[in-house]
Design an enzyme around this catalytic site. Structure first.
Site, short mmCIF file in Angstrom:
data_model
loop_
_atom_site.label_atom_id
_atom_site.label_comp_id
_atom_site.label_asym_id
_atom_site.label_seq_id
_atom_site.Cartn_x
_atom_site.Cartn_y
_atom_site.Cartn_z
N VAL A 141 20.52 0.50 -42.64
CA VAL A 141 21.81 1.19 -42.51
C VAL A 141 21.67 2.63 -43.00
O VAL A 141 22.45 3.11 -43.81
CB VAL A 141 22.96 0.45 -43.23
CG1 VAL A 141 23.38 -0.74 -42.43
CG2 VAL A 141 22.55 0.02 -44.62
N THR A 165 15.46 -0.06 -38.31
CA THR A 165 14.46 0.47 -39.24
C THR A 165 13.30 0.99 -38.38
O THR A 165 13.33 0.91 -37.17
CB THR A 165 13.90 -0.64 -40.15
OG1 THR A 165 13.08 -1.51 -39.35
CG2 THR A 165 15.00 -1.47 -40.77
N LYS A 192 10.73 1.11 -32.46
CA LYS A 192 9.89 1.10 -31.25
C LYS A 192 8.64 0.24 -31.38
O LYS A 192 7.93 0.03 -30.40
CB LYS A 192 9.42 2.53 -30.95
CG LYS A 192 10.45 3.39 -30.26
CD LYS A 192 9.81 4.67 -29.75
CE LYS A 192 9.97 5.86 -30.66
NZ LYS A 192 11.24 6.25 -31.16
N GLY A 226 16.22 18.35 -39.63
CA GLY A 226 16.19 16.92 -39.30
C GLY A 226 15.87 16.62 -37.85
O GLY A 226 16.10 15.52 -37.37
N GLU A 284 10.64 14.04 -37.60
CA GLU A 284 10.46 13.05 -38.68
C GLU A 284 10.12 13.85 -39.94
O GLU A 284 9.65 15.00 -39.84
CB GLU A 284 9.27 12.15 -38.36
CG GLU A 284 9.39 11.35 -37.08
CD GLU A 284 10.38 10.20 -37.20
OE1 GLU A 284 10.47 9.60 -38.27
OE2 GLU A 284 11.07 9.94 -36.20
N LYS A 325 6.87 6.14 -26.02
CA LYS A 325 8.03 6.03 -25.12
C LYS A 325 7.59 5.84 -23.67
O LYS A 325 8.13 4.99 -22.96
CB LYS A 325 8.91 7.27 -25.25
CG LYS A 325 9.64 7.33 -26.59
CD LYS A 325 10.45 8.60 -26.71
CE LYS A 325 11.07 8.69 -28.10
NZ LYS A 325 11.68 9.98 -28.35
N GLY A 344 19.53 12.20 -32.23
CA GLY A 344 20.75 12.37 -33.03
C GLY A 344 21.35 11.01 -33.34
O GLY A 344 21.29 10.08 -32.53
#
Ligand code: ADP
Ligand code: ASP
Ligand code: MG
Length: 824
Positions: free
Chosen positions: A482, A564, A588, A673, A676, A691, A806
């Site tokens: 979270v 996470t 991922k 931000g 990473e 990806k 974002g």
């Protein structure tokens, strides 16, 4: 005249007994009433436990006895409070306590006796259990009398005569009815109080009418006296659409026919003891079920004719716990008459009640459900009777399966509707409830299924949702991680919850939350107003325990959401899918790691009918994977995919020019931000590689990350840097090289873009100079773009473009996955 019966909870405390007295005062103003009372709540079970302990020579029976004593004592103290120094009350309390103590002494003697002889026969058990109702009626009688009521206490044993079938005696109605009418014809008191459950055999022994039998006592009196109505006062507001203790959405049924009530109660609606209906049905006396704790609630009226209400042909869903399924099978049974006769005769001789029977049309097996407590006895008796056939291997020894339950949907009107069983079984199937056996009563008033006991709550909730709430589907979310995105997701759920429920009939609940430190799980849904405090005060976080909680709750439509970037979390997806819990991964790792694991998860998702979705793995909230899947399922073929998939790299190259330094721009991206914390993960191109790999796999290609061609645009120094600081130093040192990349692009009228490509089964990533006019050329900020060239889009690609990073857009991508599952 009316008969009112009050159950265990209704007489379970001084507070509730005061409520009972208020009801009696009100009702006795209009007509004479007979009042039947149960034992104080839980006492019958405690008597049984004490008896069993004593019989097993376990001295703990003394503690059980003490508990029984103190429960009654606190009821007495509550009814005659002495705190106001009221001498009269104190005296009444003492008198009543003396009376009750006397009876409790007898109970103690009996328990000591059981302990000494090490035996608890059915006959002694009835004697033991009779204490419950004897004690409660004594207490209530004295209370009523002391409050200036004109009341009589009548021992039902002097009225209800039975055979000697202890624990479940059969009533001799001829004598009983006469006893009752004789007694009441002489009675002048407006209130007669009687203990329920207990009776007497023709030989003068104490008998009982079966667990829950106080309802029956009341019905017997009501029928004998042909009263205007029988009221059953309990702790819920009527007979519900299903057990309200297991399904929160259950609601009281206002009207039921006698037959429906019989079916519901036979199939486990404990609120009414099944034999209760028969005596009153014959005299057409209405039964009204009311809530002592909420007397204003309408309750349930059970009569012969019911005015139709609502559209559902289903009136209720009930369940019987503690069921064993026995199967007799063998080739020797086919076409040979007499097998079932011998089987069922044996069970009858053993006085074993059969709850459900199914026989396959091949006659190769007969399968029947009985109470689990009878299973061993049944097996021994049946194996003995078929010993000869078993020795010849004509039939197999009987197979016993335990830990099962029966669920049944019930309604008079079911026979006029098609498709109910279809709906019932597809609902159970969709929720991964395995069905062991099915039976439909010839009356078509009932369809039952045998399932594992652990699935009961889920099955009842799913069926209830299907038949009574059709409109809303509950989705139970277990979220781990979270941080930024997780927090945004929870906010979005909080904000949209009411709208989604209203518009789409989807009830979103967060049932579990975890971060790396703590976790919280709540069957009722976590209150989203203070989820942070609830999480902070939760138990210590553990991946495995979080899973165990989700599994144990066994809620329908459960979804595990991984927000996470942790490999250990991605390794646990398989466990969730195997429990038919859907998985949504923002992480991922699972989809871009080892291909075998990815394939395994896909297979588990199909096998266990649980979704495995990961839309946010590529392009954050953009519907990239969903679009790709739609293309493929509709029969399209992917030729080429070209994409800019890194918001961070796009930001960097959009801001890098001769007026800036590469170092400054990367630093800025890191600080704001967009990368990473370790910018090498973005700049090395590994994230983009993952990806495009996922898109390639989703297009049907079995490839590994190692097979991907990845051109790093970084200098060797940068690639070999040991730390983030070291990496930044190399950027400073190699500024001229990076400026060179920029200038070359300028000279060619091009923009630098880090491009991912998949073509002809091969994938690669690398920095490219994109000429003016190309759809990538004007890609702004941290946007992503994906172009699909397919059989159907051969020249003009299908393009998806928009913010690709974002917290807000990523959270909305997760939200979309949740809705996909809900609409599934
Ligand atoms: P009492 O002691 O008043 O006789 P019971 O415990 O025998 O009460 O019966 C009431 C209980 O029956 C309720 O508290 C509820 O848990 C259970 N129950 C099971 N199925 C149903 C149903 N369909 N409707 C109402 N109650 C039910
Ligand atoms: N006290 C008995 C029981 O618990 C009878 C009843 O409450 O109806 O089974
Ligand atoms: Mg009851």
């Amino acid at each position: 005249m009316k008969v009112l019966k009050f159950g265990g909870t209704s007489v379970g405390s001084a507070e509730n007994i005061n409520k009972v007295i208020a009801i009696l005062n009100q009702q006795s103003q209009d007509t004479a009433i007979a009042v039947v009372v149960s034992a104080v709540g839980g006492i019958t079970d405690k008597l049984l436990e004490a008896g069993n302990l004593a019989c097993q020579k376990n001295l703990e029976y003394n503690q059980k006895y003490d508990t029984i004593w103190s429960i009654h004592n606190s009821v007495i103290e509550g009814l005659f409070p002495t705190t106001q120094n009221n001498e009269a009350l104190r005296k009444q309390q003492d008198e009543l306590r003396d009376l009750v103590s006397e009876k409790l002494n007898d109970l103690k003697q009996l328990l000591n006796g059981i302990y000494l002889i090490n035996e608890l026969s059915p006959k002694t058990l009835d004697k033991l259990l009779s204490f419950g109702e004897t004690l409660s009626s004594t207490i209530i009688y004295h209370t009523l009398k002391s409050r200036a009521g004109d009341v009589v206490l009548k021992n039902s044993q002097e009225l209800i005569l039975t055979d000697s079938t202890f624990n479940n005696a059969t009533v001799n109605f001829e004598v009983t009815n006469k006893n009752i009418t004789d007694f009441f014809s002489k009675n002048t008191s407006p209130i007669v109080l009687l203990p329920g459950f207990i009776s007497k055999s023709i030989h003068g022994e104490i008998t009982t009418l079966g667990r829950g039998g106080s309802d029956y006592t009341a019905a017997i009196i009501a029928a004998a006296m042909e009263v205007e109505e029988l009221q059953i006062w309990t702790d819920v507001s009527g007979m519900y659409t299903t057990n309200p203790k297991l399904v929160k959405q259950a609601s009281p049924i206002e009207q039921l026919s006698y037959q429906e009530a019989v079916e519901l109660s036979h199939f486990g609606a404990k609120v009414l003891y099944p034999p209760t209906v028969m005596p009153v049905l014959k005299k057409k006396i209405p039964i009204i079920i009311k809530n002592t704790l909420d007397p204003e609630a309408v309750g349930t009226t059970i009569t012969k004719q019911v005015t139709p209400s609502g559209n559902s042909p289903i009136k209720g869903i009930s369940n019987i716990e503690n069921v064993a399924l026995l199967t007799l099978q063998g080739n020797g049974m086919v076409g040979v008459p007499g097998f079932s006769k011998r089987l069922f005769e044996t069970l009858a001789q053993e006085k074993i009640n059969i709850i459900l029977i199914t026989q396959s049309s091949s006659e190769h097996t007969i399968c029947f459900g009985i109470s689990q407590n009878d299973a061993q006895r049944a097996k021994e008796a049946i194996d003995a009777i078929f010993e000869y056939e078993i020795s010849l291997q004509k039939i197999d020894p009987i197979v016993v399966e335990t830990d099962l339950s029966i669920i049944a949907v019930i309604g008079d009107k079911m026979k006029n509707h098609q498709g109910i069983s279809g709906k019932m079984f597809s609902t159970l199937g969709k929720n991964n409830v395995n069905i062991r056996a099915i039976a439909q009563g010839a009356s078509e008033r009932n369809i039952s299924a045998v399932i594992h006991k652990n699935d009961v709550k889920k099955a009842l909730n799913s069926l209830h949702e299907q038949f009574f709430e059709i409109k809303t589907k509950q989705i139970n979310l277990f979220i781990t991680g979270v941080g930024n995105v997780g927090e945004r997701l929870i906010e979005q759920i909080k904000q949209q919850k009411a709208y989604v429920k209203e518009q789409f009939k989807i009830n979103l609940r967060i049932t579990g939350l975890s971060n790396s430190r703590t976790m919280v799980v709540n069957d009722d849904g976590i209150n989203l107003k203070h989820w942070k405090t609830e999480l902070e005060n939760g138990e210590k976080a553990s991946l495995q325990n979080f899973f165990e909680h989700a599994k144990a709750l066994n809620l329908r439509n459960s979804v595990f959401i991984d927000i996470t970037a942790n490999e250990a979390v991605s390794n646990i997806y398989g466990q969730y899918l195997k429990e038919s819990i859907s998985v949504i991964a923002c992480n991922k790792i699972a989809c871009s790691g080892n291909i075998e694991y990815y394939n395994e998860l896909k297979a588990l998702s199909r096998q266990y009918n649980a979704s495995f979705l990961f839309e946010t793995n590529v392009g954050a909230g953009l519907p990239v994977i969903d679009t790709l899947n739609h293309l493929i399922t509709s029969g399209d073929k992917i030729n080429t995919i070209q994409a800019v998939l890194s918001g961070s790299l796009n930001f960097i190259f959009n801001n890098f020019n001769t007026d800036t330094t590469f170092y400054d721009v990367v630093k800025q991206a890191q600080e704001e931000g967009y990368t990473e914390p370790d910018p090498r993960i973005d700049l090395s191109g590994i994230d983009v590689a993952r990806k495009i790999l996922i898109l390639a796999r989703e297009s049907g290609h079995q490839i590994e990350l190692s097979e991907l061609e990845s051109d790093s645009f970084l200098t060797e120094n940068a690639n070999n840097s040991d730390s983030v600081d070291d990496f930044f130093e190399t950027l400073k040192a190699d500024e001229a090289y990076y400026q060179g990349l920029y200038k070359s692009a300028q000279e060619h009228n091009s923009q630098l873009k880090f491009v991912a490509e998949f073509n002809d089964g091969k994938a690669k990533v690398g920095l490219q100079e994109i000429p003016e006019g190309h759809p990538f050329y004007n890609l702004e900020g941290k946007d992503n773009i994906v172009m699909f060239y397919t059989q159907r889009y051969p020249e003009q690609p299908l393009i998806i473009k928009g913010a690709g990073a974002g917290a807000d857009v990523t959270a909305s991508g997760l939200f979309a996955d949740i809705i996909r599952i809900a609409n599934n």
